[in-house]
Write a protein that holds these residues in place. Structure first.
Motif, PDB file in Angstrom:
ATOM      1  N   PRO A 183      -5.347  13.615 -14.704  1.00  0.00           N
ATOM      2  CA  PRO A 183      -5.122  13.204 -13.306  1.00  0.00           C
ATOM      3  C   PRO A 183      -4.571  11.787 -13.200  1.00  0.00           C
ATOM      4  O   PRO A 183      -4.811  10.932 -14.063  1.00  0.00           O
ATOM      5  CB  PRO A 183      -6.528  13.286 -12.687  1.00  0.00           C
ATOM      6  N   GLU A 184      -3.839  11.541 -12.125  1.00  0.00           N
ATOM      7  CA  GLU A 184      -3.432  10.180 -11.818  1.00  0.00           C
ATOM      8  C   GLU A 184      -4.669   9.349 -11.523  1.00  0.00           C
ATOM      9  O   GLU A 184      -5.650   9.847 -10.968  1.00  0.00           O
ATOM     10  CB  GLU A 184      -2.501  10.170 -10.607  1.00  0.00           C
ATOM     11  N   ARG A 185      -4.625   8.096 -11.875  1.00  0.00           N
ATOM     12  CA  ARG A 185      -5.751   7.203 -11.596  1.00  0.00           C
ATOM     13  C   ARG A 185      -5.950   7.015 -10.096  1.00  0.00           C
ATOM     14  O   ARG A 185      -7.071   6.983  -9.591  1.00  0.00           O
ATOM     15  CB  ARG A 185      -5.491   5.827 -12.214  1.00  0.00           C
ATOM     16  N   ALA A 186      -4.833   6.846  -9.410  1.00  0.00           N
ATOM     17  CA  ALA A 186      -4.890   6.552  -7.981  1.00  0.00           C
ATOM     18  C   ALA A 186      -3.501   6.730  -7.388  1.00  0.00           C
ATOM     19  O   ALA A 186      -2.513   6.920  -8.111  1.00  0.00           O
ATOM     20  CB  ALA A 186      -5.378   5.119  -7.753  1.00  0.00           C
ATOM     21  N   VAL A 187      -3.441   6.657  -6.067  1.00  0.00           N
ATOM     22  CA  VAL A 187      -2.155   6.585  -5.370  1.00  0.00           C
ATOM     23  C   VAL A 187      -2.220   5.400  -4.415  1.00  0.00           C
ATOM     24  O   VAL A 187      -3.293   4.945  -4.019  1.00  0.00           O
ATOM     25  CB  VAL A 187      -1.823   7.880  -4.598  1.00  0.00           C
ATOM     26  N   ILE A 188      -1.043   4.907  -4.058  1.00  0.00           N
ATOM     27  CA  ILE A 188      -0.941   3.813  -3.095  1.00  0.00           C
ATOM     28  C   ILE A 188      -0.031   4.278  -1.973  1.00  0.00           C
ATOM     29  O   ILE A 188       1.143   4.590  -2.205  1.00  0.00           O
ATOM     30  CB  ILE A 188      -0.394   2.530  -3.747  1.00  0.00           C
ATOM     31  N   ARG A 189      -0.565   4.366  -0.781  1.00  0.00           N
ATOM     32  CA  ARG A 189       0.167   4.836   0.387  1.00  0.00           C
ATOM     33  C   ARG A 189       0.092   3.769   1.470  1.00  0.00           C
ATOM     34  O   ARG A 189      -0.992   3.400   1.914  1.00  0.00           O
ATOM     35  CB  ARG A 189      -0.414   6.150   0.908  1.00  0.00           C
ATOM     36  N   ASP A 190       1.253   3.282   1.900  1.00  0.00           N
ATOM     37  CA  ASP A 190       1.313   2.247   2.938  1.00  0.00           C
ATOM     38  C   ASP A 190       0.424   1.057   2.599  1.00  0.00           C
ATOM     39  O   ASP A 190      -0.258   0.487   3.455  1.00  0.00           O
ATOM     40  CB  ASP A 190       0.900   2.827   4.300  1.00  0.00           C
ATOM     41  N   GLY A 191       0.423   0.696   1.340  1.00  0.00           N
ATOM     42  CA  GLY A 191      -0.345  -0.454   0.892  1.00  0.00           C
ATOM     43  C   GLY A 191      -1.816  -0.196   0.684  1.00  0.00           C
ATOM     44  O   GLY A 191      -2.555  -1.109   0.291  1.00  0.00           O
ATOM     45  N   LYS A 192      -2.274   1.027   0.931  1.00  0.00           N
ATOM     46  CA  LYS A 192      -3.684   1.365   0.755  1.00  0.00           C
ATOM     47  C   LYS A 192      -3.899   2.073  -0.585  1.00  0.00           C
ATOM     48  O   LYS A 192      -3.181   3.015  -0.917  1.00  0.00           O
ATOM     49  CB  LYS A 192      -4.161   2.252   1.901  1.00  0.00           C
ATOM     50  N   LEU A 193      -4.881   1.624  -1.325  1.00  0.00           N
ATOM     51  CA  LEU A 193      -5.190   2.176  -2.636  1.00  0.00           C
ATOM     52  C   LEU A 193      -6.243   3.271  -2.502  1.00  0.00           C
ATOM     53  O   LEU A 193      -7.340   3.037  -1.979  1.00  0.00           O
ATOM     54  CB  LEU A 193      -5.703   1.060  -3.552  1.00  0.00           C
ATOM     55  N   ILE A 194      -5.897   4.463  -2.959  1.00  0.00           N
ATOM     56  CA  ILE A 194      -6.807   5.608  -2.909  1.00  0.00           C
ATOM     57  C   ILE A 194      -7.059   6.055  -4.330  1.00  0.00           C
ATOM     58  O   ILE A 194      -6.144   6.521  -5.022  1.00  0.00           O
ATOM     59  CB  ILE A 194      -6.211   6.764  -2.091  1.00  0.00           C
ATOM     60  N   ARG A 195      -8.281   5.912  -4.810  1.00  0.00           N
ATOM     61  CA  ARG A 195      -8.611   6.235  -6.199  1.00  0.00           C
ATOM     62  C   ARG A 195      -9.008   7.706  -6.337  1.00  0.00           C
ATOM     63  O   ARG A 195      -9.790   8.228  -5.548  1.00  0.00           O
ATOM     64  CB  ARG A 195      -9.743   5.342  -6.703  1.00  0.00           C
ATOM     65  N   TYR A 196      -8.480   8.338  -7.389  1.00  0.00           N
ATOM     66  CA  TYR A 196      -8.878   9.695  -7.743  1.00  0.00           C
ATOM     67  C   TYR A 196      -9.930   9.707  -8.847  1.00  0.00           C
ATOM     68  O   TYR A 196     -10.719  10.633  -8.960  1.00  0.00           O
ATOM     69  CB  TYR A 196      -7.663  10.507  -8.209  1.00  0.00           C
ATOM     70  N   ASP A 205       3.406  -2.492  -4.845  1.00  0.00           N
ATOM     71  CA  ASP A 205       2.288  -1.602  -5.205  1.00  0.00           C
ATOM     72  C   ASP A 205       1.602  -2.060  -6.486  1.00  0.00           C
ATOM     73  O   ASP A 205       0.373  -1.948  -6.617  1.00  0.00           O
ATOM     74  CB  ASP A 205       2.790  -0.165  -5.381  1.00  0.00           C
ATOM     75  N   SER A 206       2.377  -2.568  -7.421  1.00  0.00           N
ATOM     76  CA  SER A 206       1.799  -3.011  -8.697  1.00  0.00           C
ATOM     77  C   SER A 206       0.877  -4.204  -8.495  1.00  0.00           C
ATOM     78  O   SER A 206      -0.213  -4.276  -9.078  1.00  0.00           O
ATOM     79  CB  SER A 206       2.914  -3.361  -9.682  1.00  0.00           C
ATOM     80  N   PHE A 207       1.304  -5.145  -7.662  1.00  0.00           N
ATOM     81  CA  PHE A 207       0.432  -6.280  -7.361  1.00  0.00           C
ATOM     82  C   PHE A 207      -0.770  -5.835  -6.525  1.00  0.00           C
ATOM     83  O   PHE A 207      -1.885  -6.337  -6.724  1.00  0.00           O
ATOM     84  CB  PHE A 207       1.219  -7.367  -6.637  1.00  0.00           C
ATOM     85  N   ARG A 208      -0.536  -4.884  -5.622  1.00  0.00           N
ATOM     86  CA  ARG A 208      -1.659  -4.375  -4.825  1.00  0.00           C
ATOM     87  C   ARG A 208      -2.720  -3.766  -5.734  1.00  0.00           C
ATOM     88  O   ARG A 208      -3.922  -3.959  -5.515  1.00  0.00           O
ATOM     89  CB  ARG A 208      -1.137  -3.307  -3.832  1.00  0.00           C
ATOM     90  N   TYR A 209      -2.287  -3.034  -6.750  1.00  0.00           N
ATOM     91  CA  TYR A 209      -3.243  -2.446  -7.683  1.00  0.00           C
ATOM     92  C   TYR A 209      -3.890  -3.519  -8.564  1.00  0.00           C
ATOM     93  O   TYR A 209      -5.092  -3.478  -8.838  1.00  0.00           O
ATOM     94  CB  TYR A 209      -2.558  -1.395  -8.552  1.00  0.00           C
ATOM     95  N   ALA A 210      -3.104  -4.492  -8.971  1.00  0.00           N
ATOM     96  CA  ALA A 210      -3.600  -5.516  -9.895  1.00  0.00           C
ATOM     97  C   ALA A 210      -4.673  -6.402  -9.267  1.00  0.00           C
ATOM     98  O   ALA A 210      -5.541  -6.924  -9.977  1.00  0.00           O
ATOM     99  CB  ALA A 210      -2.445  -6.372 -10.400  1.00  0.00           C
ATOM    100  N   VAL A 211      -4.638  -6.590  -7.948  1.00  0.00           N
ATOM    101  CA  VAL A 211      -5.614  -7.486  -7.318  1.00  0.00           C
ATOM    102  C   VAL A 211      -6.924  -6.775  -6.977  1.00  0.00           C
ATOM    103  O   VAL A 211      -7.909  -7.439  -6.644  1.00  0.00           O
ATOM    104  CB  VAL A 211      -5.049  -8.127  -6.023  1.00  0.00           C
ATOM    105  N   ASP A 212      -6.951  -5.464  -7.091  1.00  0.00           N
ATOM    106  CA  ASP A 212      -8.164  -4.740  -6.749  1.00  0.00           C
ATOM    107  C   ASP A 212      -9.246  -4.987  -7.806  1.00  0.00           C
ATOM    108  O   ASP A 212      -8.976  -4.958  -9.012  1.00  0.00           O
ATOM    109  CB  ASP A 212      -7.880  -3.246  -6.638  1.00  0.00           C
ATOM    110  N   ARG A 213     -10.471  -5.200  -7.362  1.00  0.00           N
ATOM    111  CA  ARG A 213     -11.545  -5.553  -8.285  1.00  0.00           C
ATOM    112  C   ARG A 213     -11.901  -4.440  -9.260  1.00  0.00           C
ATOM    113  O   ARG A 213     -12.500  -4.695 -10.316  1.00  0.00           O
ATOM    114  CB  ARG A 213     -12.805  -5.943  -7.499  1.00  0.00           C
ATOM    115  N   ASP A 214     -11.557  -3.193  -8.944  1.00  0.00           N
ATOM    116  CA  ASP A 214     -11.891  -2.061  -9.813  1.00  0.00           C
ATOM    117  C   ASP A 214     -10.733  -1.635 -10.721  1.00  0.00           C
ATOM    118  O   ASP A 214     -10.785  -0.565 -11.332  1.00  0.00           O
ATOM    119  CB  ASP A 214     -12.333  -0.863  -8.964  1.00  0.00           C
TER     120      ASP A 214
END
Length: 333
Positions: free
Chosen positions: A172-185, A128-137
């Protein structure tokens, strides 16, 4: 593909049984070998900065981590730092002050069980950490744990064993990661092309935390005055001082202030923060001594921010200005 650097510091994620309890022993490369799917997200390299139980991590190590990021900042698109959970929130907060306005993501993660175990949370947290780190935002300092993305200044460890160990306190949390999908709050912070972070390399570690309990005297505060540059007093409820503005604690505080030391008041209550103006026992003390108040900052943020502030200046006016200047939504008055 983006290039992400993993900086390993030890912690439970890297621990093995030593015969005398768990101790960090697994290397950065061995950690990565347990999550080969990370290679599908990015080009990853790893550096072993240290291999410590996070109980032993402190200001010296925060500076080393920040410097390691600084030296390699131009060579990578983001950073993932593996760390023990016990002081992870302190490190996340400290790095938020030492590395400000970073257009590249700096992600801190770890686990409640070793990555070598079958029933561990480490593999998910690392992926999840790498999944978040590679996102452009993704930008700035964040803590990723149990599918939650938390601002570095808002994280707190609230459970000692459960996988959902960390919470985002009063924000608030910045985002959640569910099943490899990043959902931003929260909407990502916009950065101009070519923006550069601001790095700092000084901390004042002579900061004391004193938690008040009913009936507690002022002796400890007086005895410790010469050893510390600042004290954080954790009081009750929205904030007050036993004995009021003329009691023994107030007298001890006055000695601190006359000696040129810094005092910050905050509450022991985990959520919703302090407001010393509500009750007489708080309002009169704050007005008399012009105390600084942490409001809804976490303890981790208040302590590390005070270390950062005092590392930059000893001028009382500048200390107050820097302490109240928001960094990554750490304080909302």
């Amino acid at each position: 593909m983006k290039r992400i650097l993993m900086l390993a510091t030890g912690g439970t994620i890297a621990s093995m049984e030593s015969g005398h309890g768990l101790s960090p022993a697994i290397t950065s490369e061995e950690i990565l070998s347990h999550v080969p799917s990370v290679g599908e997200l990015c080009q990853v390299e790893a550096v072993q900065l240290m291999n410590l139980d996070s109980t032993n991590v402190g200001p010296e190590h925060w500076l080393n981590i920040a410097n390691a990021v600084r030296e390699r900042y131009d060579s990578y698109d983001g950073f993932v730092i593996t760390h023990g959970t016990d002081t992870m929130a302190y490190t996340a907060a400290a790095l938020s002050y030492l590395i400000q306005d970073s257009p590249k993501p700096i992600v801190i993660t770890g686990s409640q069980k070793s990555i070598a175990l079958d029933d561990t949370d480490a593999r998910r947290n690392l992926y999840d950490s790498f999944r978040y780190a590679v996102d452009r935002d993704s930008h700035d300092v964040s803590l990723v744990f149990d599918g939650r993305v938390i601002l570095g200044t808002r994280a707190r460890k609230e459970r000692s064993k459960s996988f959902n160990a960390f919470s985002s306190v009063d924000y608030p949390e910045r985002a959640v990661i569910r099943d490899g999908k990043l959902i931003r709050y929260l909407a990502p912070r916009p950065y101009a092309y070519g923006a550069e972070p601001v790095f700092y390399d000084r901390l004042e570690d002579r900061v004391l935390l004193l938690t008040l309990i009913p009936g507690m005297g002022a002796e400890a505060l007086g005895l410790l005055k010469d050893r510390y540059q600042a004290v954080i007093l954790q009081s009750f409820g929205v904030g007050g001082l036993p004995g009021g503005e003329n009691g023994p604690l107030a007298q001890a505080m006055e000695e601190w202030l006359l000696a040129g030391k810094t005092i910050v008041m905050m509450t022991q209550v985990p959520y919703e923060g302090s407001d010393m103006s509500v009750y007489q026992v708080g309002q009169q003390v704050k007005e008399r001594f012009q105390l600084m108040e942490a409001y809804n900052m976490t303890l981790e943020a208040a302590a590390t921010k005070l270390m950062w502030v005092l590392g930059q200046t000893g001028d009382p006016r500048e200390i107050r200005e820097l302490f109240y200047r928001p960094v990554q939504f750490d304080v909302i008055q």
